[in-house]
Design a protein around this motif. Structure first.
Motif, mmCIF file in Angstrom:
data_model
loop_
_atom_site.group_PDB
_atom_site.id
_atom_site.type_symbol
_atom_site.label_atom_id
_atom_site.label_comp_id
_atom_site.label_asym_id
_atom_site.label_seq_id
_atom_site.Cartn_x
_atom_site.Cartn_y
_atom_site.Cartn_z
ATOM 1 N N ASN A 149 0.841 -1.192 0.000
ATOM 2 C CA ASN A 149 0.000 0.000 0.000
ATOM 3 C C ASN A 149 0.876 1.242 0.000
ATOM 4 O O ASN A 149 1.894 1.299 0.692
ATOM 5 N N LEU A 150 0.466 2.243 -0.773
ATOM 6 C CA LEU A 150 1.193 3.511 -0.836
ATOM 7 C C LEU A 150 0.204 4.657 -0.649
ATOM 8 O O LEU A 150 -0.716 4.830 -1.454
ATOM 9 N N ALA A 151 0.396 5.412 0.432
ATOM 10 C CA ALA A 151 -0.420 6.600 0.679
ATOM 11 C C ALA A 151 0.414 7.842 0.359
ATOM 12 O O ALA A 151 1.623 7.868 0.602
ATOM 13 N N PHE A 152 -0.235 8.864 -0.191
ATOM 14 C CA PHE A 152 0.467 10.083 -0.584
ATOM 15 C C PHE A 152 -0.324 11.301 -0.114
ATOM 16 O O PHE A 152 -1.549 11.339 -0.250
ATOM 17 N N HIS A 153 0.389 12.268 0.442
ATOM 18 C CA HIS A 153 -0.254 13.516 0.851
ATOM 19 C C HIS A 153 0.451 14.685 0.184
ATOM 20 O O HIS A 153 1.656 14.879 0.352
ATOM 21 N N GLU A 154 -0.304 15.445 -0.587
ATOM 22 C CA GLU A 154 0.195 16.666 -1.218
ATOM 23 C C GLU A 154 0.101 17.798 -0.205
ATOM 24 O O GLU A 154 -0.996 18.221 0.168
ATOM 25 N N THR A 155 1.250 18.274 0.259
ATOM 26 C CA THR A 155 1.259 19.388 1.206
ATOM 27 C C THR A 155 1.082 20.684 0.424
ATOM 28 O O THR A 155 1.971 21.102 -0.326
ATOM 29 N N LEU A 156 -0.080 21.300 0.568
ATOM 30 C CA LEU A 156 -0.373 22.520 -0.188
ATOM 31 C C LEU A 156 0.524 23.660 0.274
ATOM 32 O O LEU A 156 0.836 23.798 1.454
ATOM 33 N N ASP A 175 5.996 17.251 0.100
ATOM 34 C CA ASP A 175 4.968 16.214 0.004
ATOM 35 C C ASP A 175 5.438 14.957 0.723
ATOM 36 O O ASP A 175 6.637 14.735 0.914
ATOM 37 N N VAL A 176 4.476 14.102 1.108
ATOM 38 C CA VAL A 176 4.801 12.978 1.987
ATOM 39 C C VAL A 176 4.247 11.665 1.419
ATOM 40 O O VAL A 176 3.056 11.573 1.090
ATOM 41 N N PHE A 177 5.110 10.656 1.338
ATOM 42 C CA PHE A 177 4.716 9.293 0.986
ATOM 43 C C PHE A 177 4.800 8.404 2.221
ATOM 44 O O PHE A 177 5.711 8.546 3.044
ATOM 45 N N THR A 178 3.875 7.470 2.314
ATOM 46 C CA THR A 178 3.920 6.448 3.363
ATOM 47 C C THR A 178 3.680 5.107 2.686
ATOM 48 O O THR A 178 2.615 4.879 2.114
ATOM 49 N N THR A 179 4.688 4.217 2.741
ATOM 50 C CA THR A 179 4.560 2.929 2.067
ATOM 51 C C THR A 179 5.055 1.800 2.950
ATOM 52 O O THR A 179 5.946 1.985 3.778
ATOM 53 N N GLU A 180 4.440 0.628 2.782
ATOM 54 C CA GLU A 180 4.863 -0.539 3.543
ATOM 55 C C GLU A 180 6.300 -0.910 3.188
ATOM 56 O O GLU A 180 6.726 -0.755 2.034
ATOM 57 N N VAL A 181 7.028 -1.420 4.170
ATOM 58 C CA VAL A 181 8.402 -1.844 3.914
ATOM 59 C C VAL A 181 8.390 -3.120 3.076
ATOM 60 O O VAL A 181 7.401 -3.856 3.034
ATOM 61 N N LEU A 182 9.504 -3.381 2.415
ATOM 62 C CA LEU A 182 9.611 -4.547 1.560
ATOM 63 C C LEU A 182 9.764 -5.819 2.384
ATOM 64 O O LEU A 182 9.956 -5.778 3.595
#
Length: 274
Positions: A149-156, A175-182
């Motif tokens: 899963n990859l979540a992304f937040h665009e910091t305005l 901007d910030v990404f949050t992704t599961e480790v491999l």
């Protein structure tokens, strides 16, 4: 008689050394691999259920998923996007004992989005990794096939910036990404050696923050890596792989070596008693 005893001891010690040399033949120095993966079609969503003109392109030949995903709105003329990069045929090699080596790249083309715009905020990533020995045999427990899963937040770029995870970045409005480790490390044994394989991450240009954390994508907390990317540029993070090796004495070698030591010990005691 004394010569015979010395000869017997020499043969025992020699046999032990010979078996030891056979057990510790030179380790493998390089392993081949194939790598693939991409953005899974139809899994991406936009923030708050909005429309952000999502588009997929460039199919990965191994996984059948997409290497590129882009988004943008009429209010934002420059389309932001993500790109996965590796050898066009997914082929490569990893040197044993050489530390982390790059096997793929993940880049973010980052443009300033206005408050009126919308952005991609979630997508699933597929990953396939096959490891082969020098005889082209597939090594278990690979192939590694993983969905992340990859979540992304665009910091305005408002004043002040609304960074949802303050403290992890070194500049404002990133901007910030949050992704599961491999997948975790695993071991495999070939010809008396244990090889340890591990995945990792390496921050490239444009990465302004990088931490490990936990996150709930809807099924409970999982280990994640959180990444901050700079505005108005391209940021890259690399996927790395490492293979380390260590010898494993075989039981037969240890037994023969033990017998040789016992023989030498018995001879020493008999000689001392005379």
């Amino acid at each position: 008689m004394r010569l015979q005893r010395k000869t017997t001891i020499g043969l025992l010690a020699g046999a032990a050394c010979l078996l030891s040399a056979q057990a510790f033949a030179a380790p493998i120095t390089s392993f081949d691999f194939t790598v693939g993966g991409g953005f899974v079609d139809g899994t991406a969503t936009c923030d708050n259920g909005g429309a952000c003109n999502l588009s997929y392109s460039n199919i990965d030949p191994l996984s059948g998923d997409y290497l590129n995903i882009n988004w943008g709105t009429p209010a934002n003329t420059n389309a932001s996007g993500l790109q996965i990069t590796h050898d066009p045929d997914g082929l490569g090699a990893i040197q044993v004992g050489a530390g982390p080596q790059r096997v793929g790249a993940f880049s973010h083309s980052n443009f300033v989005l206005q408050a009126a715009g919308s952005w991609m905020n979630f997508v699933q990533l597929s990953g396939i990794f096959n490891l082969f020995d020098p005889d082209s045999n597939l090594i278990a427990p690979t192939p590694i096939v993983q969905l992340n899963n990859l979540a992304f937040h665009e910091t305005l770029n408002a004043n002040p910036c609304q960074d949802p995870f303050p403290g992890g970045n070194v500049t404002v409005c990133d901007d910030v990404f949050t992704t599961e480790v491999l997948a975790a490390a695993f071991n495999f044994t070939i010809d008396g050696y244990i090889y340890t394989f591990t995945f990792g991450f390496e921050a490239g240009d444009g990465i302004t923050g990088f931490i490990f954390d936990t996150w709930d994508f809807g099924d409970g907390d999982v280990p994640v890596v959180r990444i901050w990317t700079q505005e108005n540029g391209t940021s890259t993070i690399y996927t790395t792989a490492t293979i380390d090796v260590r010898p494993v004495p075989e039981p037969g070698t240890l037994a023969m070596f033990g017998l040789s030591l016992l023989g030498m010990g018995a001879y020493a005691r008999r000689k001392k008693q005379r």
